[in-house]
Design a protein around this motif. Structure first.
Motif, PDB file in Angstrom:
ATOM      1  N   THR A  14       0.832  -1.194   0.000  1.00 10.02           N
ATOM      2  CA  THR A  14       0.000   0.000   0.000  1.00 10.02           C
ATOM      3  C   THR A  14       0.872   1.251   0.000  1.00 10.02           C
ATOM      4  OG1 THR A  14      -1.705  -1.176   1.214  1.00 10.02           O
ATOM      5  CG2 THR A  14      -1.842   1.218   1.190  1.00 10.02           C
ATOM      6  N   GLY A  15       0.585   2.159  -0.934  1.00  6.99           N
ATOM      7  CA  GLY A  15       1.334   3.398  -1.024  1.00  6.99           C
ATOM      8  C   GLY A  15       2.617   3.294  -1.817  1.00  6.99           C
ATOM      9  N   ARG A  16       3.031   2.084  -2.152  1.00  9.82           N
ATOM     10  CA  ARG A  16       4.292   1.901  -2.864  1.00  9.82           C
ATOM     11  C   ARG A  16       4.098   1.383  -4.280  1.00  9.82           C
ATOM     12  NH1 ARG A  16       8.428  -1.770  -0.060  1.00  9.82           N
ATOM     13  NH2 ARG A  16       9.628  -0.865  -1.762  1.00  9.82           N
ATOM     14  N   VAL A  17       2.969   0.713  -4.528  1.00  9.35           N
ATOM     15  CA  VAL A  17       2.765  -0.003  -5.788  1.00  9.35           C
ATOM     16  C   VAL A  17       1.613   0.609  -6.560  1.00  9.35           C
ATOM     17  CG1 VAL A  17       2.259  -2.245  -6.835  1.00  9.35           C
ATOM     18  CG2 VAL A  17       3.619  -2.130  -4.738  1.00  9.35           C
ATOM     19  N   VAL A  89       4.470   6.299  -6.887  1.00 13.86           N
ATOM     20  CA  VAL A  89       4.789   4.926  -6.510  1.00 13.86           C
ATOM     21  C   VAL A  89       6.232   4.607  -6.856  1.00 13.86           C
ATOM     22  CG1 VAL A  89       2.402   4.169  -6.777  1.00 13.86           C
ATOM     23  CG2 VAL A  89       3.964   4.035  -8.727  1.00 13.86           C
ATOM     24  N   ASP A  90       6.793   3.591  -6.202  1.00 18.39           N
ATOM     25  CA  ASP A  90       8.155   3.168  -6.545  1.00 18.39           C
ATOM     26  C   ASP A  90       8.208   1.748  -7.094  1.00 18.39           C
ATOM     27  OD1 ASP A  90       9.092   2.959  -3.020  1.00 18.39           O
ATOM     28  OD2 ASP A  90       7.849   1.645  -4.237  1.00 18.39           O
ATOM     29  N   VAL A  91       7.049   1.085  -7.242  1.00 17.32           N
ATOM     30  CA  VAL A  91       6.972  -0.217  -7.903  1.00 17.32           C
ATOM     31  C   VAL A  91       5.802  -0.189  -8.877  1.00 17.32           C
ATOM     32  CG1 VAL A  91       6.607  -2.699  -7.627  1.00 17.32           C
ATOM     33  CG2 VAL A  91       7.972  -1.456  -5.935  1.00 17.32           C
ATOM     34  N   ASP A 107       2.455  -8.375  -2.352  1.00 15.39           N
ATOM     35  CA  ASP A 107       3.368  -8.179  -1.233  1.00 15.39           C
ATOM     36  C   ASP A 107       4.623  -9.040  -1.386  1.00 15.39           C
ATOM     37  OD1 ASP A 107       3.592  -6.515   0.948  1.00 15.39           O
ATOM     38  OD2 ASP A 107       2.949  -8.049   2.370  1.00 15.39           O
ATOM     39  N   VAL A 110       6.910  -7.410  -3.953  1.00 11.55           N
ATOM     40  CA  VAL A 110       7.563  -6.235  -3.376  1.00 11.55           C
ATOM     41  C   VAL A 110       8.673  -6.648  -2.417  1.00 11.55           C
ATOM     42  CG1 VAL A 110       7.223  -4.210  -1.900  1.00 11.55           C
ATOM     43  CG2 VAL A 110       5.541  -4.765  -3.668  1.00 11.55           C
ATOM     44  N   ASP A 114      12.674  -5.707  -2.398  1.00 18.94           N
ATOM     45  CA  ASP A 114      13.337  -5.121  -1.226  1.00 18.94           C
ATOM     46  C   ASP A 114      14.561  -5.942  -0.811  1.00 18.94           C
ATOM     47  OD1 ASP A 114      11.496  -3.086  -1.120  1.00 18.94           O
ATOM     48  OD2 ASP A 114      10.252  -4.031   0.426  1.00 18.94           O
ATOM     49  N   ARG A 201      10.746  -2.339 -10.556  1.00 17.95           N
ATOM     50  CA  ARG A 201      11.241  -1.233  -9.732  1.00 17.95           C
ATOM     51  C   ARG A 201      11.215   0.047 -10.568  1.00 17.95           C
ATOM     52  NH1 ARG A 201      14.456  -2.146  -5.365  1.00 17.95           N
ATOM     53  NH2 ARG A 201      15.047  -4.213  -6.164  1.00 17.95           N
ATOM     54  N   ARG A 202      10.670   1.115 -10.009  1.00 15.19           N
ATOM     55  CA  ARG A 202      10.565   2.355 -10.783  1.00 15.19           C
ATOM     56  C   ARG A 202      11.940   2.862 -11.213  1.00 15.19           C
ATOM     57  NH1 ARG A 202       7.221   7.887  -9.189  1.00 15.19           N
ATOM     58  NH2 ARG A 202       7.897   9.107 -10.988  1.00 15.19           N
TER      59      ARG A 202
END
Length: 305
Positions: A14-17, A89-91, A107, A110, A114, A201-202
């Motif tokens: 959440t918030g990243r993808v 987002v970063d993904v 998840d 992601v 990481d 990955r962005r």
């Protein structure tokens, strides 16, 4: 799995993808896509709009509608552009609509990114409805297979027989099922990651660049994988906690055959794969000038472009 029960996406995503999905061929939009849309930014690209199509879409999604059908690379790139303009987002998660997956799979992807900062993109192991492994990672084009496909010897029952033999081999099962015994398998030289379901990955998207829009169909993911590895990145397969099912359906027609061959011609030329290019041309010549004459003039027109 097509229901709309409320299964939340795990918090790590959440918030990243952000998610991009291309709709094509009048599908029923699956329930897991509705659930993703409630938790993550989602861009839908409607590739072939028509009367009555896609009447029920996630309300939270950003929806782009093409004026006319376009290639996969064009659609994904448009979706990513819209996604990055709307959400920090970063993904970037690109998914096919014909998958069946639990949102918790996001998840896991992601987490793999990481844990492995050298990895540009991660995809899950895929299975069929029978639970058997299906195509999750591929080998780069080789002359023998380029010849057989271009000659029309990898179609219909011939293809089905070849696939059955191939999927009994230890090498194929190691590539497409071996990661089940380990959380992550880093792809080796000569492998590529298909974009059936892939988390990118962005930073890698920025450094490698988008999908090459000159590929109409079928080879843009090979090209992106090659460019990512050349830029110093790795690719990986992830063993999910729950099955990710892919039905592996193909649309075959003279037009899609032409696009496929044209894309592989471009791939050979772009990356200097001379032997594969020669093998493809030999296969096409056999297909054109013998009783195997199953090739449309459209194929030649596309390849000569």
């Amino acid at each position: 799995m097509t229901g709309t029960e409320s299964t939340a996406v795990p918090g790590a995503a959440t918030g990243r993808v952000g998610v991009v999905c291309v709709l094509h061929g009048d599908p029923e939009v699956p329930g897991w896509l509705f659930r993703l849309a409630r938790e993550l930014p989602l861009v839908l690209v409607v590739n072939d709009p028509g009367p009555g199509r896609y009447s029920r879409l996630p309300a939270a999604a950003v929806t782009l509608v093409n004026d006319e059908p376009a290639g996969f690379a064009v659609n994904v790139d448009r979706g990513v552009d819209a996604l990055l303009a709307a959400a920090p987002v970063d993904v970037l998660l690109s998914v096919n609509f014909d998958l069946e997956l639990e949102p918790a799979v996001v998840d896991r992807l992601v987490a793999a990114l990481d844990q492995h900062p050298e990895v540009a993109a991660a995809g899950p192991l895929l299975t069929g409805h029978d639970g058997e492994p299906v195509f999750s990672s591929g080998r780069l084009p080789r002359p023998v297979l380029e010849f057989l496909r271009a000659a029309g010897l990898r179609q219909g029952r011939l293809l089905e027989w070849q696939r059955r033999v191939l999927r009994r081999s230890a090498a194929w099962r190691e590539r497409n099922a071996g990661a089940a015994s380990a959380p992550v398998r880093l792809l080796q030289d000569g492998e590529y990651l298909p974009w059936t379901c892939v988390a990118v990955r962005r930073a890698a998207w920025t450094s490698v660049g988008p999908l090459d829009r000159r590929f109409r169909l079928y080879a843009e993911d090979i090209d992106w994988s090659v460019r990512a590895v050349a830029a110093g990145w790795r690719l990986c397969l992830v063993a999910p906690d729950s099955p990710v099912v892919h039905a592996e359906r193909w649309t075959r027609s003279p037009t899609t055959d032409a696009w496929y061959e044209a894309s592989h011609t471009r791939l050979h030329r772009k990356h200097g794969w001379t032997a594969s290019g020669r093998a493809q041309r030999a296969g096409l010549a056999l297909r054109r000038w013998t009783p195997l004459r199953w090739v449309s003039p459209l194929v030649w027109a596309e390849i000569r472009r």
